[in-house]
Scaffold this motif. Structure first.
Motif, mmCIF file in Angstrom:
data_model
loop_
_atom_site.group_PDB
_atom_site.id
_atom_site.type_symbol
_atom_site.label_atom_id
_atom_site.label_comp_id
_atom_site.label_asym_id
_atom_site.label_seq_id
_atom_site.Cartn_x
_atom_site.Cartn_y
_atom_site.Cartn_z
ATOM 1 N N VAL A 1 7.120 -4.189 -3.412
ATOM 2 C CA VAL A 1 6.720 -2.795 -3.192
ATOM 3 C C VAL A 1 6.777 -2.480 -1.684
ATOM 4 O O VAL A 1 6.404 -3.309 -0.851
ATOM 5 C CB VAL A 1 5.295 -2.545 -3.757
ATOM 6 N N ALA A 2 7.222 -1.265 -1.348
ATOM 7 C CA ALA A 2 7.444 -0.886 0.054
ATOM 8 C C ALA A 2 6.151 -0.843 0.875
ATOM 9 O O ALA A 2 5.074 -0.539 0.360
ATOM 10 C CB ALA A 2 8.107 0.483 0.102
ATOM 11 N N ASN A 3 6.298 -1.168 2.142
ATOM 12 C CA ASN A 3 5.213 -1.050 3.127
ATOM 13 C C ASN A 3 5.721 -0.181 4.270
ATOM 14 O O ASN A 3 6.927 -0.032 4.444
ATOM 15 C CB ASN A 3 4.871 -2.422 3.708
ATOM 16 N N GLU A 4 4.809 0.346 5.066
ATOM 17 C CA GLU A 4 5.245 1.053 6.279
ATOM 18 C C GLU A 4 4.493 0.586 7.516
ATOM 19 O O GLU A 4 4.782 1.027 8.611
ATOM 20 C CB GLU A 4 5.098 2.565 6.107
ATOM 21 N N GLY A 5 3.511 -0.299 7.338
ATOM 22 C CA GLY A 5 2.780 -0.782 8.505
ATOM 23 C C GLY A 5 2.620 -2.301 8.473
ATOM 24 O O GLY A 5 1.734 -2.845 9.133
ATOM 25 N N VAL A 6 3.480 -2.958 7.703
ATOM 26 C CA VAL A 6 3.383 -4.413 7.574
ATOM 27 C C VAL A 6 4.596 -5.062 8.236
ATOM 28 O O VAL A 6 5.717 -4.621 8.030
ATOM 29 C CB VAL A 6 3.337 -4.833 6.077
ATOM 30 N N GLU B 1 -5.300 8.199 -11.214
ATOM 31 C CA GLU B 1 -6.318 8.356 -10.174
ATOM 32 C C GLU B 1 -6.354 7.131 -9.283
ATOM 33 O O GLU B 1 -6.492 6.010 -9.760
ATOM 34 C CB GLU B 1 -7.685 8.543 -10.824
ATOM 35 N N SER B 2 -6.193 7.343 -8.000
ATOM 36 C CA SER B 2 -6.299 6.201 -7.095
ATOM 37 C C SER B 2 -6.625 6.710 -5.704
ATOM 38 O O SER B 2 -6.348 7.857 -5.366
ATOM 39 C CB SER B 2 -4.991 5.417 -7.091
ATOM 40 N N THR B 3 -7.236 5.860 -4.925
ATOM 41 C CA THR B 3 -7.546 6.247 -3.546
ATOM 42 C C THR B 3 -6.673 5.458 -2.580
ATOM 43 O O THR B 3 -6.982 5.367 -1.404
ATOM 44 C CB THR B 3 -9.033 5.963 -3.242
ATOM 45 N N ILE B 4 -5.583 4.898 -3.106
ATOM 46 C CA ILE B 4 -4.703 4.100 -2.244
ATOM 47 C C ILE B 4 -3.980 5.033 -1.278
ATOM 48 O O ILE B 4 -3.409 6.036 -1.687
ATOM 49 C CB ILE B 4 -3.665 3.331 -3.090
ATOM 50 N N VAL B 5 -4.048 4.690 0.011
ATOM 51 C CA VAL B 5 -3.358 5.513 1.010
ATOM 52 C C VAL B 5 -2.254 4.685 1.664
ATOM 53 O O VAL B 5 -2.339 3.463 1.753
ATOM 54 C CB VAL B 5 -4.314 6.056 2.098
ATOM 55 N N SER B 6 -1.229 5.398 2.124
ATOM 56 C CA SER B 6 -0.103 4.725 2.779
ATOM 57 C C SER B 6 -0.590 3.995 4.026
ATOM 58 O O SER B 6 -1.532 4.433 4.689
ATOM 59 C CB SER B 6 0.949 5.756 3.172
ATOM 60 N N ASP B 7 0.076 2.900 4.345
ATOM 61 C CA ASP B 7 -0.307 2.147 5.548
ATOM 62 C C ASP B 7 0.553 2.542 6.746
ATOM 63 O O ASP B 7 0.572 1.829 7.749
ATOM 64 C CB ASP B 7 -0.181 0.636 5.280
ATOM 65 N N ALA C 1 8.418 -5.048 6.926
ATOM 66 C CA ALA C 1 8.698 -5.180 5.494
ATOM 67 C C ALA C 1 8.612 -3.815 4.829
ATOM 68 O O ALA C 1 7.630 -3.496 4.187
ATOM 69 C CB ALA C 1 7.692 -6.143 4.869
ATOM 70 N N THR C 2 9.653 -3.005 4.986
ATOM 71 C CA THR C 2 9.608 -1.650 4.433
ATOM 72 C C THR C 2 10.189 -1.634 3.017
ATOM 73 O O THR C 2 9.650 -2.265 2.126
ATOM 74 C CB THR C 2 10.311 -0.662 5.386
ATOM 75 N N ARG C 3 11.303 -0.914 2.800
ATOM 76 C CA ARG C 3 11.883 -0.846 1.454
ATOM 77 C C ARG C 3 12.187 -2.246 0.926
ATOM 78 O O ARG C 3 12.693 -3.089 1.648
ATOM 79 C CB ARG C 3 13.199 -0.066 1.503
ATOM 80 N N GLN D 1 0.803 -1.227 0.000
ATOM 81 C CA GLN D 1 0.000 0.000 0.000
ATOM 82 C C GLN D 1 0.835 1.275 0.000
ATOM 83 O O GLN D 1 0.566 2.198 -0.751
ATOM 84 C CB GLN D 1 -0.937 0.018 1.209
ATOM 85 N N HIS D 2 1.864 1.316 0.853
ATOM 86 C CA HIS D 2 2.650 2.546 0.959
ATOM 87 C C HIS D 2 3.329 2.871 -0.378
ATOM 88 O O HIS D 2 3.221 3.992 -0.889
ATOM 89 C CB HIS D 2 3.704 2.424 2.061
#
Lengths: 362, 337
Positions: free
Chosen positions: B268-273, B190-196, B221-223, B175-176
């Protein structure tokens, strides 16, 4: 986005794999023309699910892989002249004779990675004091957008935008492969997205002349196994014709609006293919009417020529004569961190697909 | 009172303008007994084993759907400390600001840092501010260092992992990275995807409190995404990692965006996983506990540790094939077609 589930359905895929296994009676070599199809096959583990008799041969259909070394050197030359060079991401890690575009960027070149050539036109508009060149690489698939960028630049009256063209055409490449003395291809899976633009017309004479089945196929697992099944059915029945597995996207006549834009800006001419050499009438060049938008002419870089690597067997890989693992450099001196040739760099290259996904070593 | 609209080189001079910037924004926002002493460092008391982690945040754009660089700088470091099995308590905070940054944007970032730190239960106790010339930074870079006490009930270490352990992730992947991608110049769609982006310290601590030594490893599981974490683990423990593509938690619109841009969500990077590798006997209960927490609603078991294919991650594809998940080489790049 139903294709994310329906065309990746386990049961449906299994049923086609069973049909293939029940139908096949001898070894058949089927070439998937497009690198996207190669990745689909390897990434989903399909190669190991097919019966041994069905041998998939990986074709030349990766636009990055077939872009000659000299074109990359030309793009780097433009960067070093202080020109803003815009490119799709795949191209930037491919080594030129001395360095890659990414390394040229690190040396201070103004390289922009984009998804669309229309963005490059916008950059040209916003930077009137700078020259902007879009590295127009690709098969028939990307040609309409690249041509459109020229028309947009013309409409905007921009004189600081041009394209460095490396467009290649699929049917002449298929013909060159079939004419090769080492060719052992029994059937083709045609590249679905190319046909979405160009239609199927050009494939009928090819199929007829070489008595070879051509199945226009998509990229999802179910597309691929269904396409292979259709090819095996024709081969086992001794017939050869063009069939369209990808009918949800591909129409017989293709996309007429896109074809019109291509014809407006480009004309067919000879093209050099990396690892294969020059193939007559196998690419696009900018028409005389639009020559002001041709970066090679504009910046006088037509004469840059570079010999290919003597170690890399990209040419044999791209013609389906050898598989990546048959290359002595594969995974050793040639790997994605230190690629000797483009098939190891591009996200659609056969060598990269084998390196990243293949389970032969599991 | 702030009477300047943009940060200039004077704010990094160490003189009166620097003092004004600190007084007007930093000290005012983060006021606490440690920082209020206005010393270059702080003296704190922490008992037991200490976990320390530092990270630098250099993201563009600095404001994105679902967060900003300040929030990221706190959550990122808090999570790194939490993944050591510790409860972070204190944070250092260093800014490198590019001349020309709007003060309003800086204030927004600082307020966001304060709010995020409060949510995580950490205090900013020391820091630094530098200003660099225009063109020598990318608006703002942030470095944070976090430290906290290790939970004595747990022992998070790769050497505890054994064959048969289960691999659990707390939520949807990619997501991030896709939120950032969707806003970058030239890639806008156009997207409504928000960072986690979020803090994981409380859920990680709850897991250790509930399952103690049954929790063998945490890793966020970030970068490089989930694939990078799993390939690193396989290589560290010299055992096999097996995962199932069908079990990977992935939102439909994130999956669709990845398809459009030609990116593999595994990278793909995450910030809350985060990944938890746990004893197989407690795996179901771990998943349940996670699912009862807002930070683990989509928790799921995605695979296990195997004797086969040591050092490698193998994924069973949705159609029953197998493939190796290899380490990412460079950044994932937009492709031609």
């Amino acid at each position: 986005m139903k294709y994310l589930s329906e065309y990746r359905n386990l049961e449906a895929t299994k049923s086609y794999l069973d049909l293939i296994a029940n139908k096949v009676t001898r070894t058949w070599n089927i070439m998937e023309v497009c690198g996207g199809q190669t990745h689909g096959l390897v990434r989903n583990g399909i190669l190991d699910l097919l019966p041994q008799q069905v041998q998939m041969i990986h074709g030349p259909g990766c636009p990055v892989c077939v872009t000659p070394l000299s074109l990359i050197d030309k793009a780097i030359e433009l960067l070093e002249k202080g020109i803003i060079v815009c490119s799709f991401g795949d191209m930037i890690r491919v080594p030129g004779s001395k360095k890659s575009l990414l390394e040229a960027k690190a040396d201070g070149g103004d390289l922009r990675i984009l998804y669309s050539p229309l963005e490059a036109v916008k950059i040209a508009k916003n930077n009137p004091e700078k020259e902007v060149v879009f590295f127009a690489v690709g098969f028939e698939t990307t040609a309409p957008a690249n041509a459109l960028s020229v028309l947009h630049a013309q409409k905007e009256g921009l004189t600081n935008y041009s394209i460095l063209v490396s467009h290649v055409l699929v049917p002449p490449a298929m013909e060159a492969i079939l004419d090769d003395e080492f060719c052992n291809i029994d059937a083709f899976l045609g590249a679905g997205h190319v046909c979405a633009i160009m239609g199927n017309e050009e494939y009928h004479p090819l199929s007829k002349k070489y008595n070879i089945p051509i199945i226009i196929t998509g990229f999802e697992p179910l597309d691929l196994v269904q396409g292979i099944y259709m090819a095996v059915c024709q081969l086992e029945a001794g017939i050869h014709k063009v069939e369209n597995q990808y009918s949800r996207v591909v129409k017989e006549e293709g996309n007429l609006a896109a074809k019109k834009v291509i014809q407006q800006v480009f004309e067919v001419g000879n093209r050099e293919w990396r690892g294969i050499g020059e193939i007559p009438n196998s690419g696009y060049k900018v028409r005389k009417e639009f020559i002001a938008y041709d970066a090679e002419t504009k910046f006088n870089i037509e004469n840059i020529k570079v010999p290919e690597s003597s170690i890399c067997i990209a040419g044999e890989i791209l013609r389906g004569i050898k598989k990546p693992r048959e290359c002595p450099a594969f995974g050793k001196t040639c790997n994605p961190s230190n690629p000797l040739g483009a098939p190891m760099v591009s996200s659609e290259g056969a060598c990269a697909a084998y390196f990243h996904f293949s389970n032969n070593e599991i | 009172m702030i009477d300047y609209k943009i940060i200039n080189l004077g704010h990094g001079s160490g003189g009166l303008m620097t003092r004004n910037l600190l007084d007007d924004i930093i000290f005012k926002t983060f006021s606490n007994p440690f920082l209020d002493k206005k010393h270059d460092g702080s003296v704190v008391k922490i008992e037991g084993r200490i976990a320390i982690s530092t990270d630098s945040f250099v993201i563009s754009p600095i404001f994105f759907k679902g967060g900003n660089i300040g929030e990221l700088a706190v959550n990122g470091t808090v999570n790194d400390v939490a993944m050591c099995g510790a409860q972070p308590k204190y944070l250092s905070l260093a800014f490198i600001i590019e001349e020309g940054l709007k003060v309003d944007d800086f204030v927004k970032i600082v307020n966001s840092i304060k709010k995020t730190a409060d949510n995580c239960g950490v205090q900013i106790i020391t820091g630094d501010t530098k200003v660099v010339e225009r063109g020598k930074g990318d608006q703002i870079f942030i470095n944070t260092t976090g430290f906290g006490s290790v939970n004595p009930k747990g022992n998070i270490a790769a050497e505890n992992i054994k064959v048969g352990d289960k691999i659990i992730v707390n939520g949807c992947i990619a997501q991030h990275g896709m939120a950032i991608m969707s806003q970058r110049e030239g890639l806008e769609f156009e997207s409504t995807i928000v960072s986690d982006t979020t803090n994981l310290n409380f859920i990680a601590n709850d897991l250790i409190n509930a399952f103690g030594l049954g929790i063998h490893l945490f890793r966020d599981a970030t970068r490089g995404g989930l694939a990078s974490v799993l390939t690193e683990i396989a290589s560290d423990i010299k055992k096999g990692v097996s995962i199932n593509e069908n079990d990977l938690p992935l939102e439909r619109q994130v999956a669709a965006a990845c398809e459009i841009l030609g990116l593999d969500p595994l990278y793909v990077a995450n910030e809350g996983v985060f990944v938890a590798i746990v004893d197989r006997g407690i795996a179901d209960e771990v998943v349940k506990l996670m699912q009862n927490d807002s930070k683990g609603r989509h928790a799921v078991c995605i695979g296990d540790i195997t004797k086969e294919h040591p050092n490698k991650v193998v994924m069973k594809s949705a159609i029953g094939g197998k493939r190796i998940v290899s380490p990412m080489i460079g950044e994932q790049l937009p492709r031609i077609c």
